[in-house]
Scaffold this motif. Structure first.
Motif, short mmCIF file in Angstrom:
data_model
loop_
_atom_site.label_atom_id
_atom_site.label_comp_id
_atom_site.label_asym_id
_atom_site.label_seq_id
_atom_site.Cartn_x
_atom_site.Cartn_y
_atom_site.Cartn_z
N SER A 19 0.35 16.42 8.31
CA SER A 19 -0.67 16.38 9.37
C SER A 19 -0.01 16.03 10.70
O SER A 19 1.20 15.79 10.75
CB SER A 19 -1.73 15.32 9.04
N THR A 20 -0.82 15.97 11.74
CA THR A 20 -0.27 15.61 13.05
C THR A 20 0.24 14.18 13.08
O THR A 20 0.92 13.78 14.02
CB THR A 20 -1.33 15.78 14.16
N CYS A 21 -0.07 13.40 12.06
CA CYS A 21 0.41 12.02 11.97
C CYS A 21 1.65 11.90 11.09
O CYS A 21 2.07 10.80 10.77
CB CYS A 21 -0.69 11.11 11.43
N SER A 22 2.23 13.02 10.70
CA SER A 22 3.41 13.00 9.84
C SER A 22 4.69 13.00 10.67
O SER A 22 4.77 13.63 11.71
CB SER A 22 3.44 14.23 8.93
N VAL A 23 5.69 12.30 10.16
CA VAL A 23 7.03 12.31 10.75
C VAL A 23 7.80 13.45 10.09
O VAL A 23 7.72 13.64 8.88
CB VAL A 23 7.75 10.98 10.50
N ILE A 24 8.57 14.17 10.89
CA ILE A 24 9.48 15.18 10.36
C ILE A 24 10.89 14.74 10.75
O ILE A 24 11.33 14.96 11.87
CB ILE A 24 9.18 16.58 10.91
N PRO A 25 11.63 14.10 9.84
CA PRO A 25 12.99 13.70 10.16
C PRO A 25 13.85 14.93 10.44
O PRO A 25 13.74 15.92 9.73
CB PRO A 25 13.47 12.97 8.90
N LYS A 26 14.69 14.86 11.47
CA LYS A 26 15.43 16.05 11.88
C LYS A 26 16.94 15.94 11.68
O LYS A 26 17.57 16.87 11.25
CB LYS A 26 15.15 16.37 13.35
N MET A 27 17.54 14.83 12.04
CA MET A 27 19.00 14.75 12.06
C MET A 27 19.54 14.40 10.67
O MET A 27 19.37 13.29 10.20
CB MET A 27 19.46 13.72 13.09
N THR A 28 20.18 15.38 10.01
CA THR A 28 20.71 15.14 8.68
C THR A 28 21.91 14.19 8.74
O THR A 28 22.47 13.95 9.81
CB THR A 28 21.12 16.46 8.00
N ASP A 29 22.28 13.68 7.59
CA ASP A 29 23.37 12.70 7.43
C ASP A 29 23.04 11.36 8.08
O ASP A 29 23.95 10.59 8.37
CB ASP A 29 24.70 13.23 7.99
N LYS A 30 21.78 11.09 8.30
CA LYS A 30 21.35 9.81 8.86
C LYS A 30 20.62 9.02 7.77
O LYS A 30 19.92 9.58 6.94
CB LYS A 30 20.42 9.99 10.07
N ILE A 31 20.78 7.71 7.82
CA ILE A 31 20.15 6.82 6.86
C ILE A 31 18.80 6.36 7.41
O ILE A 31 18.69 6.02 8.58
CB ILE A 31 21.06 5.60 6.56
N TRP A 32 17.81 6.33 6.54
CA TRP A 32 16.45 5.94 6.91
C TRP A 32 15.93 4.89 5.94
O TRP A 32 16.31 4.87 4.78
CB TRP A 32 15.51 7.15 6.78
N ILE A 33 15.02 4.07 6.43
CA ILE A 33 14.15 3.29 5.56
C ILE A 33 12.82 4.04 5.58
O ILE A 33 12.32 4.40 6.65
CB ILE A 33 14.01 1.82 5.99
N VAL A 34 12.30 4.32 4.40
CA VAL A 34 11.12 5.18 4.29
C VAL A 34 10.01 4.48 3.51
O VAL A 34 10.23 4.00 2.40
CB VAL A 34 11.48 6.52 3.60
N TYR A 35 8.85 4.42 4.14
CA TYR A 35 7.61 3.98 3.50
C TYR A 35 6.76 5.24 3.40
O TYR A 35 6.37 5.80 4.43
CB TYR A 35 6.88 2.96 4.37
N ALA A 36 6.48 5.70 2.18
CA ALA A 36 5.83 7.00 2.04
C ALA A 36 4.69 6.96 1.03
O ALA A 36 4.63 6.09 0.16
CB ALA A 36 6.86 8.04 1.61
N ASP A 37 3.83 7.92 1.19
CA ASP A 37 2.79 8.20 0.20
C ASP A 37 3.13 9.53 -0.44
O ASP A 37 3.84 10.36 0.15
CB ASP A 37 1.41 8.26 0.86
N LEU A 38 2.64 9.74 -1.65
CA LEU A 38 2.92 10.97 -2.40
C LEU A 38 1.65 11.80 -2.50
O LEU A 38 0.57 11.26 -2.71
CB LEU A 38 3.40 10.62 -3.81
N ASP A 39 1.80 13.12 -2.37
CA ASP A 39 0.65 13.98 -2.63
C ASP A 39 0.60 14.31 -4.12
O ASP A 39 1.42 13.80 -4.91
CB ASP A 39 0.67 15.22 -1.73
N TYR A 77 0.78 -1.23 0.00
CA TYR A 77 0.00 0.00 0.00
C TYR A 77 0.81 1.29 0.00
O TYR A 77 0.26 2.35 -0.25
CB TYR A 77 -0.99 0.00 1.16
N SER A 78 2.12 1.23 0.28
CA SER A 78 2.93 2.45 0.20
C SER A 78 3.25 2.74 -1.25
O SER A 78 3.49 1.84 -2.04
CB SER A 78 4.24 2.26 0.98
N GLU A 79 3.24 4.01 -1.61
CA GLU A 79 3.52 4.39 -2.99
C GLU A 79 5.02 4.42 -3.29
O GLU A 79 5.43 4.19 -4.43
CB GLU A 79 2.92 5.76 -3.28
N LEU A 80 5.82 4.72 -2.28
CA LEU A 80 7.26 4.84 -2.47
C LEU A 80 7.96 4.25 -1.25
O LEU A 80 7.63 4.62 -0.11
CB LEU A 80 7.62 6.32 -2.63
#
Length: 172
Positions: free
Chosen positions: A78-98, A37-40
């Motif tokens: 929205s209030t359910c959104s994550v805002i990543p803060k620390m740059t130069d860090k690696i993430w696994i991301v499950y995202a939807d696109l607007d 169900y994730s777009e990206l």
């Protein structure tokens, strides 16, 4: 009239509280659902995080979806959104696109940084806090760091297996 006002206030309170995440009971099922169900889905390095809630990832490995470039822009939706803060860090991301191709990372999802790889489920949740008010605080702190390292190792192992599974699903 009172009923209408009560219903209106109930919705306002609910939206002010934020997300009510359901605890993950079966990680494998949840991972498959997120894959479907994730777009990206990608592993990326956070290269920008701005005060306005916008951020930018550089894609390292793409598991699902299409993106025109190697950089992905995201923002607080929205209030359910994550805002990543620390740059130069690696993430696994499950995202939807607007509609503009901007990603939204849901707080209740499986997205997380490799630095802090914990999920909301029984296999990789955070350790309980230790009692730092006892008579030997330095040793209590060391025990807490050791416990945190043990839980982080377990969470990283879950993340490693998840990446292996995502590669299999991508290649099917």
């Amino acid at each position: 009239m009172r009923t209408i006002i009560a219903i209106f206030l109930l919705f306002q309170i609910q939206s002010a509280i934020g997300c009510d995440c359901v605890r993950i009971k079966n990680l494998a099922t949840n991972q498959k659902e997120r894959f479907l169900y994730s777009e990206l889905i990608f592993i990326g390095e956070l290269i920008k995080s701005n005060d306005d809630g916008s951020y930018e990832f550089q894609i390292i490995e793409l598991f699902k979806g299409e993106h025109p470039g190697i950089n992905v822009i995201g923002k607080y939706h929205s209030t359910c959104s994550v805002i990543p803060k620390m740059t130069d860090k690696i993430w696994i991301v499950y995202a939807d696109l607007d509609e503009n191709g901007i990603i939204d990372i849901h707080d209740c999802g499986l997205s997380r940084s490799f630095e802090f790889p914990f999920l909301r489920h029984k296999q990789a949740f955070l350790p309980p806090p230790s009692d730092l008010n006892n008579h030997d605080r330095p040793l209590s702190m060391i025990k807490q760091f050791q416990l945190m390292a043990k839980y982080k190792d377990k969470a990283l192992e879950v993340l490693r297996k998840e990446i292996e599974q995502l590669r299999k699903w991508r290649n099917e």
